[in-house]
Design a protein around this motif. Structure first.
Motif, PDB file in Angstrom:
ATOM      1  N   GLY B 275       0.841  -1.196   0.000  1.00 24.80           N
ATOM      2  CA  GLY B 275       0.000   0.000   0.000  1.00 24.80           C
ATOM      3  C   GLY B 275       0.869   1.236   0.000  1.00 24.80           C
ATOM      4  N   PRO B 276       0.264   2.401   0.187  1.00 25.64           N
ATOM      5  CA  PRO B 276       1.063   3.626   0.257  1.00 25.64           C
ATOM      6  C   PRO B 276       1.887   3.632   1.545  1.00 25.64           C
ATOM      7  N   ALA B 277       2.826   4.556   1.628  1.00 24.60           N
ATOM      8  CA  ALA B 277       3.648   4.666   2.829  1.00 24.60           C
ATOM      9  C   ALA B 277       2.748   4.883   4.041  1.00 24.60           C
ATOM     10  N   GLY B 278       3.010   4.162   5.116  1.00 23.15           N
ATOM     11  CA  GLY B 278       2.208   4.301   6.327  1.00 23.15           C
ATOM     12  C   GLY B 278       2.486   5.623   7.009  1.00 23.15           C
ATOM     13  N   PRO B 279       1.697   5.975   8.047  1.00 27.22           N
ATOM     14  CA  PRO B 279       1.834   7.283   8.695  1.00 27.22           C
ATOM     15  C   PRO B 279       3.227   7.492   9.304  1.00 27.22           C
ATOM     16  N   ASP B 280       3.884   6.420   9.757  1.00 29.24           N
ATOM     17  CA  ASP B 280       5.214   6.682  10.312  1.00 29.24           C
ATOM     18  C   ASP B 280       6.354   6.201   9.409  1.00 29.24           C
ATOM     19  N   SER B 281       6.053   6.019   8.143  1.00 34.85           N
ATOM     20  CA  SER B 281       7.126   5.755   7.184  1.00 34.85           C
ATOM     21  C   SER B 281       7.679   7.089   6.707  1.00 34.85           C
ATOM     22  N   LEU B 282       8.989   7.143   6.557  1.00 31.27           N
ATOM     23  CA  LEU B 282       9.608   8.413   6.179  1.00 31.27           C
ATOM     24  C   LEU B 282       9.777   8.554   4.675  1.00 31.27           C
ATOM     25  N   ASP B 283       9.564   7.484   3.952  1.00 33.32           N
ATOM     26  CA  ASP B 283       9.567   7.602   2.492  1.00 33.32           C
ATOM     27  C   ASP B 283       8.580   6.600   1.914  1.00 33.32           C
ATOM     28  N   GLY B 284       8.567   6.500   0.606  1.00 33.63           N
ATOM     29  CA  GLY B 284       7.567   5.661  -0.052  1.00 33.63           C
ATOM     30  C   GLY B 284       6.463   6.542  -0.598  1.00 33.63           C
ATOM     31  N   PRO B 285       5.655   5.986  -1.502  1.00 33.52           N
ATOM     32  CA  PRO B 285       4.665   6.800  -2.209  1.00 33.52           C
ATOM     33  C   PRO B 285       3.484   7.216  -1.335  1.00 33.52           C
ATOM     34  N   GLU B 286       2.903   8.367  -1.666  1.00 40.52           N
ATOM     35  CA  GLU B 286       1.682   8.806  -0.980  1.00 40.52           C
ATOM     36  C   GLU B 286       0.486   8.009  -1.456  1.00 40.52           C
ATOM     37  N   GLU B 287       0.537   7.669  -2.754  1.00 46.63           N
ATOM     38  CA  GLU B 287      -0.597   6.927  -3.324  1.00 46.63           C
ATOM     39  C   GLU B 287      -0.096   5.645  -3.941  1.00 46.63           C
ATOM     40  N   PHE B 288      -0.855   4.579  -3.722  1.00 47.98           N
ATOM     41  CA  PHE B 288      -0.488   3.297  -4.331  1.00 47.98           C
ATOM     42  C   PHE B 288      -1.695   2.709  -5.043  1.00 47.98           C
TER      43      PHE B 288
END
Ligand code: SF4
Lengths: 251, 483
Positions: B275-288
């Motif tokens: 899925g998209p980056a979780g709330p405490d992920s510092l990177d990764g996509p906003e939308e998946f």
């Protein structure tokens, strides 16, 4: 919330399968462990692994690491790990020019190394990623892109293939093991498992026991980035790190 | 849809055979990977039977596909991802275009994905004025050259280092070099800028996990990780069959996939994305977004004769051992899927009549079945396709062979059922053959409608005496001592 596309898509699939019975027991059978006894035996073996077998795993790891061009360093303690990292930082140049900078995960094992102080002597600033809902992601991204060395840990290391595995812990961006030219991973010897069967058994056990699923991302890393797309000639550093240093702390 | 050029199989095959550069590249490829894969299987600690365990896992997934896809979609949606079920190529492409439009996307970086080639995604997005950059090195080379991939895993296998050197000098403005590390570095630099600037990443999916609700991507270069980590939006496109039921299924499948694809023990990078980056992920996509594609696959699923083909994990091991692919190269197949896998999948996806040369061109030698990490019986399915081409088939809208061809085969089947008539014909053919044969005893050109047989090969002239005749004579001589 029923998506008509999804409904008709799945209906088509089901009818292609000859409309098999889809009751509760069929559903649980679809996802059940096909060999529960083997999985249980595996978990037992891992938990009761005697020290000499653990030592053998490290030998196996180093045998797997060599042909993959992983620089494996075994050190007795944290101090030696810091020295090893400082050596790597001192002896290499930033691939894209500019100042030497590093980025590191906010992670118990890495924080204990106190890299910021250790690398200050070399004049190399270390950006430590911090978990926080209000963190500026743009800043994290720039800092990681500016770093020529990225320091991370991993949850496990598979001896048979020298594979690092990590579910993304909070505050530990995946780009730190990807964007900098040199990736340094630090783990403890206890984190080494024998093979992929063991790794997946562990993942499964944790999912069952802790009710903890996988997070949004999990990454396995086996060696530095590589390609063989030009006349099948192996070249390291296609897009990801050109070098991978694996530091294993004993004791 | 991708361009379909299956009708040009024979011409393209002739072109491939006549191309000395391609011939060298194919020999090199098959020598390295074909043998390496076989050796990797032999050295499996669990023994080569592991392939059959992998096959059972794949079959289990296919048999429960509806349940698996439902679970996968639920889990991804629960994490805030979007799942789009696309009935055909057009629906999938339109969806991607809409997402790109809504997100104001100007630059896309792509990970190598055959399924996006199948649906013709790049040209559609480029027609919308979006810059689309392929980032797998081989795929990037092919794109810069305005060419098509010729191998599922090694798309630029048909290009020499000299050609690539000239291409990079021309397109990237670097001084000419034919040194692979220097060329790789030039691409690394150019593509790094693309990764940093991209606002969307598009990838395929090697094998999703339904139990946990993740797609996975495998690569050695790290480009797919970049495309799935750095841009704000990530779209993954997967053929609907590319899913495993349980997480632990991956333990076997990924190892065999790496062995089949590149004779490796494990791919360089495996990423699970749920899925998209979780709330405490510092990177990764906003939308998946995950696009699950049918595009003719449910038709394959519905036919017990071909369902096995959906076990395929697109590793390309069959290409690396196929004597036909090894001569003609990937372009002859006229569609993104080449080699033995293409010879079965392509006719089923684009039309059996249209792609008939693909399944008739293979030799049925069985090398693909032995190399396949999930032991798919490709020769069986090639024969099944040929049978449909002979007698026609309603389910697959196959027009039968012409009356003349059918008459020939009817006569042939009568003939070989009748010993005496067959002997008579053999004798006649023996006599005729001797008249037509060249000095080397080979038939270079047969007359009339038989000329097709000798257009691209010489035929040995039939022996003066048949085996049965000689056998009888030897028995008559009072002994079975052969010389
Ligand atoms: S048919 Fe088998 S060998 Fe060929 S690509 Fe598919 S999985 Fe690989």
């Amino acid at each position: 919330m029923t998506d008509p596309r999804r409904t008709s898509f799945l209906k088509r699939v089901r009818s292609a399968l000859g409309n098999p019975l889809r009751d509760e027991s069929a559903i649980s059978a679809a996802f059940a462990d096909p060999r529960p006894a083997a999985t249980a035996a595996l978990a037992k073996r891992m938990r009761e692994r005697p020290p000499e077998e653990r030592a053998a795993l490290l030998v196996r790891l180093s045998e797997a690491a060599e042909p993959l061009n992983i620089q494996l360093v075994q050190v007795p303690d944290e101090t030696a790990a810091v020295e090893a990292i400082a050596r790597i930082v001192a002896n290499s140049l930033p691939e894209w020019g500019g100042e030497k900078r590093a980025a590191a995960w906010d992670h118990p094992l890495i924080s204990a190394l106190n890299l910021q102080d250790a690398l200050a002597d070399l004049g190399v600033p270390v950006f430590v990623t911090r978990p926080a809902p209000d963190v500026d992601r743009g800043r994290v991204r720039r800092a990681v892109a500016d770093a020529f060395v990225g320091v991370t840990s991993a949850e496990w290391c598979v001896a048979a293939t020298a594979t690092l595995a990590a579910r993304n812990p909070p505050g530990a961006p995946r780009s730190v093991s990807l964007v900098p030219s040199i990736h340094v991973a630090v783990i403890r010897a206890e984190q080494v498992v024998a093979d992929f069967q063991e790794l997946y058994a562990l993942l499964n056990a944790e999912m069952d026991e802790e009710g903890r699923g996988l997070t949004d991302a999990m990454t396995f890393i086996t060696g530095p980035s590589k390609t063989a797309d030009i006349e099948a000639t192996l070249v390291h550093g296609a897009h990801g790190p050109r070098e991978l240093h694996l530091i294993v702390i004993h004791g | 849809m991708a361009e379909i050029a299956c009708e040009r199989y024979k011409d393209m095959a002739a072109t491939g055979i006549a191309d000395p550069v391609l011939q060298r590249a194919l020999i090199n490829l098959q020598h390295r990977f074909g043998r390496g894969t076989a050796e990797a299987y032999r050295n499996l600690p669990e023994g080569p039977e592991l392939r059959f365990q992998a096959k059972a896992i794949r079959q289990h997934a296919i048999d429960h596909l509806d349940l698996l896809l439902e679970r996968l979609a639920d889990k991804i949606e629960a994490r805030g991802g979007h799942v789009f079920f696309a009935e055909d190529a057009e629906a999938a492409v339109t969806y991607c275009q809409k997402v790109a439009d809504r997100r104001g996307v100007k630059r896309i970086v792509k990970g190598k994905s055959m399924v996006t080639e199948e649906i013709g995604l790049n040209p559609a997005l480029m027609a919308d004025g979006i810059e689309v950059t392929e980032t797998d090195l081989g795929e990037y080379i092919v794109q810069l050259a305005g060419d098509h991939p010729s191998h599922i895993i090694a798309p630029a296998i048909h290009k020499t280092r000299k050609e690539i050197g000239r291409l990079f000098a021309d397109k990237l403005g670097i001084p000419y070099t034919e040194d692979p590390p220097t060329l790789t570095r030039a691409a690394r630099k150019a593509l790094r800028e693309k990764f940093m600037a991209a606002d969307m990443g598009i990838t395929g999916c090697n094998l999703a996990c339904a139990q946990t609700g993740h797609i996975t991507t495998l690569s050695n270069e790290g480009n797919i990780r970049m495309a799935a980590t750095l841009p704000k939006t990530h779209i993954a496109v997967m053929g609907m069959e590319r899913v495993a039921a349980r997480l632990s299924d991956h333990a076997i499948l990924f190892r065999l996939l790496a062995m089949g694809a590149a004779a490796q023990q494990m791919a360089g990078y495996v990423s699970y994305i749920g899925g998209p980056a979780g709330p405490d992920s510092l990177d990764g996509p906003e939308e998946f977004h995950l696009v699950i594609l049918d595009n003719g696959r449910s038709r394959i699923l519905a036919d017990p004769e071909f369902r096995e083909m959906l076990q395929c994990i697109r590793c390309a091991a069959c290409l690396n051992v196929c004597p036909v692919y090894g001569e003609i190269g990937g372009h002859a197949y006229g569609y993104p899927y080449s080699g033995p896998v293409g010879a079965v999948v392509t006719p089923l996806l684009v039309g059996v009549n249209r792609a008939k040369d693909l399944c008739q061109g293979e030799t049925l030698c069985g090398a693909c079945r032995d190399a396949c990490p999930v032991a798919i019986d490709i020769p069986r399915m090639l024969l099944a396709l040929r049978a449909k081409l002979a007698v026609g088939d309603d389910r697959w809208n196959v027009a039968p062979a012409g009356p003349a061809e059918r008459a020939v085969y009817r006569i042939w089947s009568r003939l070989i059922g009748n010993r005496r008539a067959y002997d008579l014909c053999l004798r006649a053919a023996g006599a005729g053959g001797r008249l037509l044969a060249g000095k080397d005893g080979m038939l270079g050109r047969l007359p009339g409608p038989l000329s097709g047989w000798t257009r691209s090969r010489n035929l040995p002239s039939p022996a003066a005496k048949s085996f049965m005749q000689r056998w009888k004579e030897m028995e008559g001589e009072g002994g079975s001592n052969h010389d």
